[in-house]
Write a protein that holds these residues in place. Sequence first.
Motif, PDB file in Angstrom:
ATOM      1  N   UNK B  33       0.672  -1.019  -0.017  1.00 42.97           N
ATOM      2  CA  UNK B  33       0.197  -0.150  -0.078  1.00 42.97           C
ATOM      3  C   UNK B  33       0.919   1.179   0.160  1.00 42.97           C
ATOM      4  N   UNK B  36       0.549   7.377  -1.022  1.00 44.78           N
ATOM      5  CA  UNK B  36      -0.510   8.196  -1.761  1.00 44.78           C
ATOM      6  C   UNK B  36      -1.712   7.738  -2.220  1.00 44.78           C
ATOM      7  N   UNK B  37      -1.937   6.382  -1.871  1.00 47.26           N
ATOM      8  CA  UNK B  37      -3.168   5.830  -2.068  1.00 47.26           C
ATOM      9  C   UNK B  37      -4.293   6.405  -0.946  1.00 47.26           C
ATOM     10  N   UNK B  71      10.101  10.942  -4.520  1.00 48.80           N
ATOM     11  CA  UNK B  71      10.030  11.726  -5.624  1.00 48.80           C
ATOM     12  C   UNK B  71      11.385  11.668  -6.312  1.00 48.80           C
ATOM     13  N   UNK B  74      13.308  16.041 -11.616  1.00 54.05           N
ATOM     14  CA  UNK B  74      13.562  16.160 -13.092  1.00 54.05           C
ATOM     15  C   UNK B  74      14.654  17.025 -13.505  1.00 54.05           C
ATOM     16  N   UNK B  85       6.035  21.156   2.808  1.00 52.62           N
ATOM     17  CA  UNK B  85       6.198  21.920   1.757  1.00 52.62           C
ATOM     18  C   UNK B  85       6.924  23.218   1.830  1.00 52.62           C
ATOM     19  N   UNK B  86       7.426  23.696   0.891  1.00 53.41           N
ATOM     20  CA  UNK B  86       7.257  23.140  -0.619  1.00 53.41           C
ATOM     21  C   UNK B  86       8.588  22.219  -0.750  1.00 53.41           C
ATOM     22  N   UNK B  87       7.911  21.213  -1.744  1.00 47.23           N
ATOM     23  CA  UNK B  87       8.732  19.823  -1.712  1.00 47.23           C
ATOM     24  C   UNK B  87      10.027  20.107  -2.897  1.00 47.23           C
ATOM     25  N   UNK B  95      11.955  22.625  -7.404  1.00 48.12           N
ATOM     26  CA  UNK B  95      10.631  21.774  -7.300  1.00 48.12           C
ATOM     27  C   UNK B  95      10.021  21.318  -8.616  1.00 48.12           C
ATOM     28  N   UNK B  96      10.653  20.290  -8.892  1.00 43.61           N
ATOM     29  CA  UNK B  96       9.975  19.931 -10.317  1.00 43.61           C
ATOM     30  C   UNK B  96      10.454  18.285 -10.188  1.00 43.61           C
ATOM     31  N   UNK B  97       9.375  17.413  -9.968  1.00 43.28           N
ATOM     32  CA  UNK B  97       9.660  16.143  -9.594  1.00 43.28           C
ATOM     33  C   UNK B  97       8.714  15.030 -10.087  1.00 43.28           C
ATOM     34  N   UNK B  99       6.884  11.196  -9.576  1.00 45.15           N
ATOM     35  CA  UNK B  99       6.460  10.283  -8.389  1.00 45.15           C
ATOM     36  C   UNK B  99       7.168   8.912  -8.628  1.00 45.15           C
ATOM     37  N   UNK B 103       2.412   5.069  -4.976  1.00 47.29           N
ATOM     38  CA  UNK B 103       1.088   5.061  -5.684  1.00 47.29           C
ATOM     39  C   UNK B 103       0.694   3.494  -5.527  1.00 47.29           C
TER      40      UNK B 103
END
Lengths: 223, 113
Positions: B33, B36-37, B71, B74, B85-87, B95-97, B99, B103
């Motif tokens: 699990x 994020x679910x 994360x 990118x 936050x911010x992540x 902050x440009x990621x 997952x 999930x």
Amino acid sequence: MEIKVVRNILSANEQIAAKNRKLWDEHGVLAVNLMSSPGAGKTSLILQTIRRLRSIMRVAVIEGDIASTLDADKINKEGVRVVQVNTGGSCHLDANMLSLAIDSLPLADIDLLIIENVGNLICPAQFDLGEHKRAMIISCPEGDDKPYKYPLMFTTADVVLVNKIDLLEVLDFNIVALEVAVKGINPQAPIFPLSCKSGEGIEAWVLWLLAERENCKEFYDSL
Amino acid sequence: MHELAITQSMLDLALEQARKAQAKQVTQINLVIGEMSGVVCDSVEFYFNILSQDTIAHRASLSFQQIPIQLRCRRCGTVFSPSEPPWACPSCRQWDAEVVTGRELYIDSIEVE
């Protein structure tokens, strides 16, 4: 004895979602799953969208609610087809509920199907309905930190609508912070600030829908 | 709240697999699990005890492997666990990621007799 399974728990839902999508594809329907918290403005947005699109597109709506037909009644007054789905306590729509609702819609006479999900930023994100596009609304009173709190919803959205911008002056909502938060985890999704009350910004959303419908139509025509 | 629907789907899937193996009893279900679910494991346990009554999975124990959100930046490729936050990426502060994990929502295996 151990049996290896390795299967998504919601695989049964996903199979039905794929059937829904196939049905929409066969009839050239663009299906949009609209999600948000309760009170963010899903029904208001649908009403605004219908008023701008009904002269050029055949719109139908599936209304998901835990109980009542209040929203469906509002949409019915606009003269478009609407099917109410009461989930009877369930906090989200699932693909099976949708497949039952689709049966009562004349799909060949519909260009755009808007599915209003149950107001909730958690559960609906988990359940594929077979939709082509996921649209979500975040309204300014909810706060600009929501993408960090509900990452699945914001990650899986194809478009993010920021409603109630007419209230910005009286709120501590930082729209730039929200845009940064969304783009950090979902750079592809366009973000449209708008107000369902004043009508400001709705055009950008409607143009996006028209473009998606056009893409969808080109796809069907190429089949 | 979506745990009810998720638990029912999980039970159906476990029973289907057990039937295929002609098992008499499901003794354990191993679940994976992701954070994020939004699935609350205690709720799944609660619903499972009710929903599994009168099935061969009754009294099966549930094992939860919980996967945290991770994360990948990118810009520089660093994999990190977001906290407050911010992540932003801990390496390049951007902050440009995307997952990587979190999930997941699946049955890894079941144990049967």
